[in-house]
Design a protein around this motif. Structure first.
Motif, PDB file in Angstrom:
ATOM      1  N   MET A 200     -21.278 -54.438 -25.526  1.00 39.96           N
ATOM      2  CA  MET A 200     -19.884 -54.381 -25.918  1.00 39.96           C
ATOM      3  C   MET A 200     -19.114 -53.496 -24.945  1.00 39.96           C
ATOM      4  O   MET A 200     -19.581 -52.438 -24.543  1.00 39.96           O
ATOM      5  CB  MET A 200     -19.755 -53.819 -27.337  1.00 39.96           C
ATOM      6  CG  MET A 200     -20.432 -54.687 -28.402  1.00 39.96           C
ATOM      7  SD  MET A 200     -20.336 -53.942 -30.038  1.00 39.96           S
ATOM      8  CE  MET A 200     -18.536 -53.914 -30.243  1.00 39.96           C
ATOM      9  N   SER A 201     -17.991 -53.970 -24.551  1.00 41.52           N
ATOM     10  CA  SER A 201     -17.187 -53.187 -23.621  1.00 41.52           C
ATOM     11  C   SER A 201     -16.403 -52.115 -24.374  1.00 41.52           C
ATOM     12  O   SER A 201     -16.009 -52.311 -25.521  1.00 41.52           O
ATOM     13  CB  SER A 201     -16.216 -54.107 -22.860  1.00 41.52           C
ATOM     14  OG  SER A 201     -15.357 -54.767 -23.776  1.00 41.52           O
ATOM     15  N   ALA A 202     -16.230 -51.004 -23.693  1.00 35.49           N
ATOM     16  CA  ALA A 202     -15.468 -49.914 -24.318  1.00 35.49           C
ATOM     17  C   ALA A 202     -14.004 -50.319 -24.447  1.00 35.49           C
ATOM     18  O   ALA A 202     -13.459 -51.012 -23.593  1.00 35.49           O
ATOM     19  CB  ALA A 202     -15.597 -48.644 -23.470  1.00 35.49           C
ATOM     20  N   SER A 203     -13.379 -49.909 -25.546  1.00 32.02           N
ATOM     21  CA  SER A 203     -11.965 -50.240 -25.741  1.00 32.02           C
ATOM     22  C   SER A 203     -11.100 -49.437 -24.781  1.00 32.02           C
ATOM     23  O   SER A 203     -11.449 -48.329 -24.361  1.00 32.02           O
ATOM     24  CB  SER A 203     -11.555 -49.931 -27.191  1.00 32.02           C
ATOM     25  OG  SER A 203     -11.764 -48.570 -27.477  1.00 32.02           O
ATOM     26  N   SER A 204      -9.984 -49.997 -24.420  1.00 31.98           N
ATOM     27  CA  SER A 204      -9.077 -49.324 -23.496  1.00 31.98           C
ATOM     28  C   SER A 204      -8.447 -48.112 -24.173  1.00 31.98           C
ATOM     29  O   SER A 204      -8.102 -48.171 -25.359  1.00 31.98           O
ATOM     30  CB  SER A 204      -7.972 -50.293 -23.049  1.00 31.98           C
ATOM     31  OG  SER A 204      -8.521 -51.420 -22.424  1.00 31.98           O
ATOM     32  N   PRO A 205      -8.308 -47.009 -23.445  1.00 32.83           N
ATOM     33  CA  PRO A 205      -7.697 -45.821 -24.055  1.00 32.83           C
ATOM     34  C   PRO A 205      -6.237 -46.085 -24.404  1.00 32.83           C
ATOM     35  O   PRO A 205      -5.539 -46.824 -23.708  1.00 32.83           O
ATOM     36  CB  PRO A 205      -7.824 -44.754 -22.965  1.00 32.83           C
ATOM     37  CG  PRO A 205      -7.947 -45.529 -21.682  1.00 32.83           C
ATOM     38  CD  PRO A 205      -8.677 -46.794 -22.041  1.00 32.83           C
ATOM     39  N   GLN A 206      -5.798 -45.513 -25.511  1.00 31.53           N
ATOM     40  CA  GLN A 206      -4.413 -45.659 -25.922  1.00 31.53           C
ATOM     41  C   GLN A 206      -3.507 -44.817 -25.024  1.00 31.53           C
ATOM     42  O   GLN A 206      -3.877 -43.723 -24.609  1.00 31.53           O
ATOM     43  CB  GLN A 206      -4.247 -45.208 -27.375  1.00 31.53           C
ATOM     44  CG  GLN A 206      -4.962 -46.082 -28.382  1.00 31.53           C
ATOM     45  CD  GLN A 206      -4.330 -47.462 -28.453  1.00 31.53           C
ATOM     46  OE1 GLN A 206      -3.121 -47.605 -28.430  1.00 31.53           O
ATOM     47  NE2 GLN A 206      -5.180 -48.481 -28.519  1.00 31.53           N
ATOM     48  N   PRO A 207      -2.330 -45.324 -24.722  1.00 34.73           N
ATOM     49  CA  PRO A 207      -1.405 -44.515 -23.917  1.00 34.73           C
ATOM     50  C   PRO A 207      -0.966 -43.282 -24.683  1.00 34.73           C
ATOM     51  O   PRO A 207      -0.916 -43.267 -25.916  1.00 34.73           O
ATOM     52  CB  PRO A 207      -0.222 -45.468 -23.675  1.00 34.73           C
ATOM     53  CG  PRO A 207      -0.292 -46.458 -24.797  1.00 34.73           C
ATOM     54  CD  PRO A 207      -1.761 -46.633 -25.102  1.00 34.73           C
ATOM     55  N   SER A 208      -0.658 -42.244 -23.943  1.00 30.11           N
ATOM     56  CA  SER A 208      -0.239 -40.985 -24.567  1.00 30.11           C
ATOM     57  C   SER A 208       1.130 -41.141 -25.219  1.00 30.11           C
ATOM     58  O   SER A 208       1.949 -41.956 -24.802  1.00 30.11           O
ATOM     59  CB  SER A 208      -0.180 -39.868 -23.521  1.00 30.11           C
ATOM     60  OG  SER A 208       0.391 -38.707 -24.065  1.00 30.11           O
ATOM     61  N   PHE A 209       1.344 -40.368 -26.257  1.00 29.32           N
ATOM     62  CA  PHE A 209       2.666 -40.310 -26.860  1.00 29.32           C
ATOM     63  C   PHE A 209       3.694 -39.733 -25.882  1.00 29.32           C
ATOM     64  O   PHE A 209       4.893 -40.029 -25.970  1.00 29.32           O
ATOM     65  CB  PHE A 209       2.653 -39.396 -28.101  1.00 29.32           C
ATOM     66  CG  PHE A 209       2.157 -40.063 -29.334  1.00 29.32           C
ATOM     67  CD1 PHE A 209       0.803 -40.135 -29.620  1.00 29.32           C
ATOM     68  CD2 PHE A 209       3.046 -40.620 -30.224  1.00 29.32           C
ATOM     69  CE1 PHE A 209       0.340 -40.737 -30.779  1.00 29.32           C
ATOM     70  CE2 PHE A 209       2.605 -41.218 -31.390  1.00 29.32           C
ATOM     71  CZ  PHE A 209       1.245 -41.290 -31.666  1.00 29.32           C
ATOM     72  N   PHE A 210       3.213 -38.889 -24.959  1.00 23.53           N
ATOM     73  CA  PHE A 210       4.134 -38.060 -24.193  1.00 23.53           C
ATOM     74  C   PHE A 210       4.090 -38.406 -22.709  1.00 23.53           C
ATOM     75  O   PHE A 210       3.031 -38.639 -22.135  1.00 23.53           O
ATOM     76  CB  PHE A 210       3.790 -36.579 -24.381  1.00 23.53           C
ATOM     77  CG  PHE A 210       3.631 -36.208 -25.838  1.00 23.53           C
ATOM     78  CD1 PHE A 210       4.725 -36.121 -26.663  1.00 23.53           C
ATOM     79  CD2 PHE A 210       2.372 -35.993 -26.376  1.00 23.53           C
ATOM     80  CE1 PHE A 210       4.588 -35.796 -28.004  1.00 23.53           C
ATOM     81  CE2 PHE A 210       2.220 -35.675 -27.712  1.00 23.53           C
ATOM     82  CZ  PHE A 210       3.333 -35.579 -28.527  1.00 23.53           C
ATOM     83  N   ARG A 211       5.250 -38.423 -22.093  1.00 22.25           N
ATOM     84  CA  ARG A 211       5.320 -38.695 -20.659  1.00 22.25           C
ATOM     85  C   ARG A 211       4.950 -37.428 -19.886  1.00 22.25           C
ATOM     86  O   ARG A 211       5.104 -36.307 -20.415  1.00 22.25           O
ATOM     87  CB  ARG A 211       6.718 -39.151 -20.265  1.00 22.25           C
ATOM     88  CG  ARG A 211       7.787 -38.100 -20.420  1.00 22.25           C
ATOM     89  CD  ARG A 211       9.152 -38.643 -19.966  1.00 22.25           C
ATOM     90  NE  ARG A 211      10.169 -37.610 -19.996  1.00 22.25           N
ATOM     91  CZ  ARG A 211      10.859 -37.257 -21.068  1.00 22.25           C
ATOM     92  NH1 ARG A 211      10.632 -37.861 -22.228  1.00 22.25           N
ATOM     93  NH2 ARG A 211      11.774 -36.306 -20.987  1.00 22.25           N
ATOM     94  N   PRO A 212       4.474 -37.556 -18.661  1.00 26.08           N
ATOM     95  CA  PRO A 212       4.130 -36.370 -17.868  1.00 26.08           C
ATOM     96  C   PRO A 212       5.371 -35.512 -17.607  1.00 26.08           C
ATOM     97  O   PRO A 212       6.486 -36.019 -17.467  1.00 26.08           O
ATOM     98  CB  PRO A 212       3.584 -36.956 -16.567  1.00 26.08           C
ATOM     99  CG  PRO A 212       3.201 -38.354 -16.903  1.00 26.08           C
ATOM    100  CD  PRO A 212       4.147 -38.806 -17.968  1.00 26.08           C
ATOM    101  N   VAL A 213       5.135 -34.218 -17.571  1.00 23.97           N
ATOM    102  CA  VAL A 213       6.204 -33.269 -17.263  1.00 23.97           C
ATOM    103  C   VAL A 213       5.790 -32.473 -16.040  1.00 23.97           C
ATOM    104  O   VAL A 213       4.685 -31.919 -15.994  1.00 23.97           O
ATOM    105  CB  VAL A 213       6.466 -32.321 -18.446  1.00 23.97           C
ATOM    106  CG1 VAL A 213       7.528 -31.280 -18.088  1.00 23.97           C
ATOM    107  CG2 VAL A 213       6.888 -33.107 -19.677  1.00 23.97           C
TER     108      VAL A 213
END
Length: 209
Positions: free
Chosen positions: A1-14
């Motif tokens: 089974m392939s690993a699920s893709s990581p969820q994008p962060s709630f926060f944009r880079p600062v």
């Protein structure tokens, strides 16, 4: 089974930025002015009505107790259901909250209240604040003192604000007197337990040693 893709962060880079050091020494505030900095108080539930009419209840909700004094939380609840009617009452309390001589808009039939210690010393919201004397120091203030703290809070049918009482009431008991002629509350005196506050003051502790 392939690993699920990581969820994008709630926060944009600062992008990192330099923040200048703003470390100031603690304010050396005389105890009559208000609660000490960086101290966790003991909380004592009061839940006591101290004035009542057919459409208004004044109560003391709780006490935040320090070694130097106590912050009493005063609450007003009204029977009015109209938003504008409540806003007029809250607006008056925000301006005056019973403090008379410091507010020219004070209604002589408005809310007034105060504290009487077991030794007979009394302070009410009709007494001048020590601030009214200008440049005051700790040695010029004998007490007792009753000072408003922070901003009032109004929500639905209730208005609340904390008041600093200095020093912590001595003796076994102390009294709170309330009168609000415009709202049908006659002068009402309620006895409260000062020993409970004194015992609680020992639980106040510094947040950082």
């Amino acid at each position: 089974m392939s690993a699920s893709s990581p969820q994008p962060s709630f926060f944009r880079p600062v992008a990192p930025r330099d923040i200048p050091d703003d470390d100031h020494p603690a304010l050396d505030m005389p105890p009559w002015m208000g609660p000490p900095w960086h101290v966790a108080p003991a909380i004592v539930a009061l839940d006591r009505e101290v004035g009542r009419s057919s459409d208004t209840v004044v109560s003391l909700v709780l006490a935040r107790v320090y070694r130097e004094g106590v912050a009493l939380r005063l609450a007003v609840r009204v029977a009015e259901t109209g938003r504008l009617a409540r806003q007029r009452i809250w607006g008056y309390l925000d301006r005056a909250h019973g403090r008379g001589q410091l507010d020219e808009r004070f209604d002589p039939t408005g809310l007034r209240w105060g504290v009487r210690f077991a030794d007979g010393r009394t302070v009410t919201t009709q007494d001048d604040s020590p601030w009214a004397r200008g440049d005051v120091t700790d040695t010029q203030v004998e007490g007792p003192v009753l000072e408003g703290l922070a901003r009032p809070q109004g929500y639905a049918d209730s208005w609340e604000r904390e008041f600093w009482v200095w020093p912590t009431p001595p003796g076994a008991t102390f009294e709170v007197g309330v009168e609000w002629t415009a709202r049908g509350i006659p002068e009402t005196v309620t006895e409260l337990d000062a020993e409970a506050l004194d015992a609680a003051s020992a639980r106040a502790r510094p947040l950082w040693l």
